[in-house]
Design a protein around this motif. Structure first.
Motif, PDB file in Angstrom:
ATOM      1  N   LYS A 128     -22.901 -51.368 -23.866  1.00  0.00           N
ATOM      2  CA  LYS A 128     -22.044 -51.652 -22.995  1.00  0.00           C
ATOM      3  C   LYS A 128     -22.367 -52.744 -21.966  1.00  0.00           C
ATOM      4  O   LYS A 128     -21.503 -53.505 -21.581  1.00  0.00           O
ATOM      5  N   GLN A 142     -21.491 -55.911 -23.644  1.00  0.00           N
ATOM      6  CA  GLN A 142     -20.064 -56.176 -23.314  1.00  0.00           C
ATOM      7  C   GLN A 142     -19.504 -56.728 -22.061  1.00  0.00           C
ATOM      8  O   GLN A 142     -18.636 -57.605 -21.897  1.00  0.00           O
ATOM      9  N   GLU A 143     -20.087 -55.975 -20.747  1.00  0.00           N
ATOM     10  CA  GLU A 143     -19.810 -56.330 -19.792  1.00  0.00           C
ATOM     11  C   GLU A 143     -20.119 -58.048 -19.552  1.00  0.00           C
ATOM     12  O   GLU A 143     -19.503 -58.591 -18.738  1.00  0.00           O
ATOM     13  N   GLU A 144     -21.573 -58.014 -19.780  1.00  0.00           N
ATOM     14  CA  GLU A 144     -21.913 -59.616 -19.690  1.00  0.00           C
ATOM     15  C   GLU A 144     -21.104 -60.367 -20.485  1.00  0.00           C
ATOM     16  O   GLU A 144     -20.727 -61.568 -20.139  1.00  0.00           O
ATOM     17  N   LYS A 194     -17.897 -60.003 -21.092  1.00  0.00           N
ATOM     18  CA  LYS A 194     -16.592 -60.105 -20.536  1.00  0.00           C
ATOM     19  C   LYS A 194     -16.589 -61.047 -19.057  1.00  0.00           C
ATOM     20  O   LYS A 194     -15.732 -61.848 -19.001  1.00  0.00           O
ATOM     21  N   GLN A 195     -17.825 -60.908 -18.618  1.00  0.00           N
ATOM     22  CA  GLN A 195     -18.138 -61.747 -17.362  1.00  0.00           C
ATOM     23  C   GLN A 195     -18.114 -63.345 -17.746  1.00  0.00           C
ATOM     24  O   GLN A 195     -17.418 -64.205 -17.167  1.00  0.00           O
ATOM     25  N   GLU A 196     -18.719 -63.557 -18.912  1.00  0.00           N
ATOM     26  CA  GLU A 196     -18.728 -65.005 -19.490  1.00  0.00           C
ATOM     27  C   GLU A 196     -17.574 -65.293 -19.944  1.00  0.00           C
ATOM     28  O   GLU A 196     -17.002 -66.593 -19.801  1.00  0.00           O
ATOM     29  N   GLN A 197     -16.744 -64.603 -20.486  1.00  0.00           N
ATOM     30  CA  GLN A 197     -15.452 -64.823 -20.880  1.00  0.00           C
ATOM     31  C   GLN A 197     -14.342 -65.225 -19.446  1.00  0.00           C
ATOM     32  O   GLN A 197     -13.739 -66.222 -19.450  1.00  0.00           O
ATOM     33  N   ASN A 198     -14.683 -64.339 -18.478  1.00  0.00           N
ATOM     34  CA  ASN A 198     -14.053 -64.583 -17.105  1.00  0.00           C
ATOM     35  C   ASN A 198     -14.526 -65.943 -16.544  1.00  0.00           C
ATOM     36  O   ASN A 198     -13.526 -66.781 -16.253  1.00  0.00           O
TER      37      ASN A 198
END
Length: 606
Positions: free
Chosen positions: A520, A523-525, A527-531
């Motif tokens: 998790k 995955q959060e990291e 998502k942050q990279e994607q943002n």
């Protein structure tokens, strides 16, 4: 000094008309480049658009004015305002247009906020068919400024498309790159400085449909329009257009909502074609009304507008009279000064004549003496030459003023060039920072991949160690069963209470929990990279927009440089003329010196 610009519009008119044949009646409106009047010509009512040449030259709009005339002369459609003819004088260009007795769509929306659905369908079908006519010509025509202000409505509820100042033709497989139009109605490809086609007019149709049914723009509501500054409005509009953020009100008709969504698509190829727009259920299933109520202004509004126009005309006439009076006063003062000078010269000449008469009475007339008549003629020549010299001096002063103005314009251009160079340097710095950020992202991605690989390896090793330790525990339990029988019984009771779990499965669950927690967090990291990537892409798009704006500014600078070269050429011609005038002045001064010497010689001989 008033300048005259003759024949800057190189287009053959349909009829030859002069300003003396026209009688002005009322001012209908005023724009950036001129004024529109209602006129009478050959017993019929027309609209006349008066454009000031100096403003066209100042804004670099001569080519667009020529193009507007050429396009309007080609068009012949019942829903397009007709151009009757055009002519020009020293200071203005005049367009005689078809007179529309009604109002425009902007005034109606300003009064009624929004249109009823039946009116909207009736008007919208005519607008779409007019654009089909423009786009289906052998060389298609882009209007590029479809908005309520440019849609006139007659008393018979027929629309008339007007103002082709932003229009241009489009050859096959050709793209346009000019930043042209009104902010609220411009398509995304214009903001992104991409090449565009007729699809920009289709986008404007979608925005227009939303506005006539909702009472405001899809990309700017009334609160934002009243509260935000101009530059803030432009940024909000650009962001909403590029992201296609449309906020429909609850009262918006469902079929019309579907049509707006199918027109306002980000990619031009995804938008409906005009023929498909006409076949949409919202336009097909609607009830066609033969006679709609006449949409005109209130009688009070008409009276007020007439009184305002009369007041403005009387004010203009008063100003013209005051200017004429001041000019007459100046001319009177100049003539008085000239009369005073003439009287002084007369007195001097009369004294000289008396002296000559006295000499003639005392002495006999000798061949060396000059008669008084010749002296008068010489004095007249002298006065005439003086006037010519004064005129030449005035022309020299005027030309010097013109040169000074051109030098000021050149300094302004240099200032703009320096600004553009600074902006380019800033953009280069931003591009470097973007490259560095991309490299950092790649390194971080590589490090994350390595950490994931190491984590998987560690997890596998832990599983192996766990299996070996479990085997040793089983052997030890078998060897000391008697000594740890009580513990085993307690363990057995726990198993009875929780039949699906044991000591080994609890450890497995702990490992699984740790694994899922790490997963998790990863995955959060991710998502942050994607943002972050999305933010950088948006910044990159904004930089591209800025680059497009800078390229447009460079084009304007190039145009300004062309104007400066033309002005320099004019200055050179003026300088040559000044040199010629100076030579003439020297010649005249030499002649005057000769005449003075001749007069002195005659006086001495007397």
């Amino acid at each position: 000094m008033s300048k005259s610009f003759e024949n800057i519009i190189n287009v053959q008119p349909k009829r030859i008309v002069s300003l003396d044949e026209i009688t002005q009646q009322e001012m209908l409106g005023k724009g950036q480049f001129g004024v529109v009047y209602r006129i009478l010509y050959q017993g019929q009512t027309y609209a006349m658009k008066q454009i000031v040449k100096q403003t066209l030259i100042r804004h670099g709009k001569i080519n667009s004015a020529v193009l507007e005339l050429k396009i309007m002369y080609q068009l012949d459609h019942e829903n397009i305002m007709k151009l009757i003819t055009h002519f020009e004088d020293e200071n203005n260009v005049y367009l005689i247009l078809e007179y529309i007795d009604g109002s425009n769509l902007y005034d109606i929306l300003k009064r009624d906020t929004r249109l009823q659905e039946t009116y909207a369908i009736h008007y919208y079908r005519q607008i779409v068919s007019t654009l089909i006519y423009l786009h289906s010509r052998p060389t298609p025509i882009l209007h590029r400024d479809i908005k309520p202000e440019n849609i006139l409505i007659t008393k018979n509820n027929a629309i008339k498309l007007a103002d082709f100042g932003s229009a241009n033709s489009l050859a096959k497989d050709e793209l346009r790159f000019t930043f042209e139009g009104t902010y609220l109605f411009m398509a995304p490809e214009i903001y992104l400085n991409k090449g565009y086609t007729q699809c920009v007019d289709i986008w404007s149709l979608g925005v227009l449909l939303f506005e006539i049914l909702a009472g405001h723009s899809p990309f700017l509501n009334k609160e934002e329009e009243n509260s935000l500054m101009t530059h803030e409005k432009q940024t909000v509009i650009r962001e909403n257009v590029l992201n296609v953020r449309i906020r429909f009100p609850d009262t918006f008709p469902p079929l019309a909502r579907d049509l707006v969504r199918k027109i306002l698509r980000l990619e031009p190829q995804d938008r409906l074609r005009l023929e498909e727009v006409l076949k949409h259920p919202w336009l097909q299933n609607a009830e066609v009304l033969e006679q709609l109520p006449i949409v005109t202004k209130n009688p009070l509004e008409n009276l007020v507008s007439q009184q305002i126009s009369k007041f403005s005309e009387s004010r203009k006439n008063n100003n013209n009279h005051l200017l004429k009076i001041s000019e007459l006063k100046k001319s009177i003062n100049e003539t008085q000064i000239q009369i005073m000078k003439g009287e002084l010269e007369k007195q001097q000449l009369s004294e000289k004549l008396k002296e000559l008469q006295e000499v003639n009475d005392d002495q006999t007339q000798s061949p060396n003496l000059v008669s008084p008549e010749k002296i008068v003629k010489i004095e007249e020549k002298y006065n005439r030459l003086k006037k010519e010299i004064n005129q030449l001096q005035k022309e020299i002063i005027q030309n010097e003023m013109f040169i000074n103005k051109n030098e000021m314009q050149q300094s302004k251009l240099n200032h703009y060039k320096s600004k553009i160079e600074k902006q380019k340097e800033i953009i280069e710095k931003l591009e470097r920072e973007l490259i560095q950020l991309d490299q950092k992202k790649k390194l971080e991605q590589i490090n994350q991949d390595r950490e994931l690989q190491e984590f998987t390896k560690l997890n596998n090793n832990r599983n192996i160690e766990q299996s070996t330790s479990n085997n040793s525990q089983y052997t030890s339990l078998l060897r000391v069963t008697i000594e740890r029988f009580k513990e085993f019984m307690n363990f057995y009771r726990n198993i009875k209470q929780e039949p699906e779990t044991d000591y080994e499965s609890q450890e497995d669950q702990q490992w699984k929990k740790e694994y899922y927690a790490i997963k998790k967090s990863l995955q959060e990291e991710f998502k942050q990279e994607q943002n972050l990537l999305m933010k950088l892409e948006n910044e990159n798009q904004q930089l591209k927009i800025k680059l497009g704006q800078i390229e447009a500014q460079e084009q304007q600078v190039q145009k300004a440089e062309q104007i400066v070269t033309n002005l320099k050429y004019g200055c050179d011609l003026k300088q040559n003329r000044i040199d010629e005038l100076k030579k003439i002045q020297q010649d005249l001064e030499n002649k005057i010196d000769c005449l003075n010497r001749f007069i002195e010689y005659n006086k001495s001989s007397q």
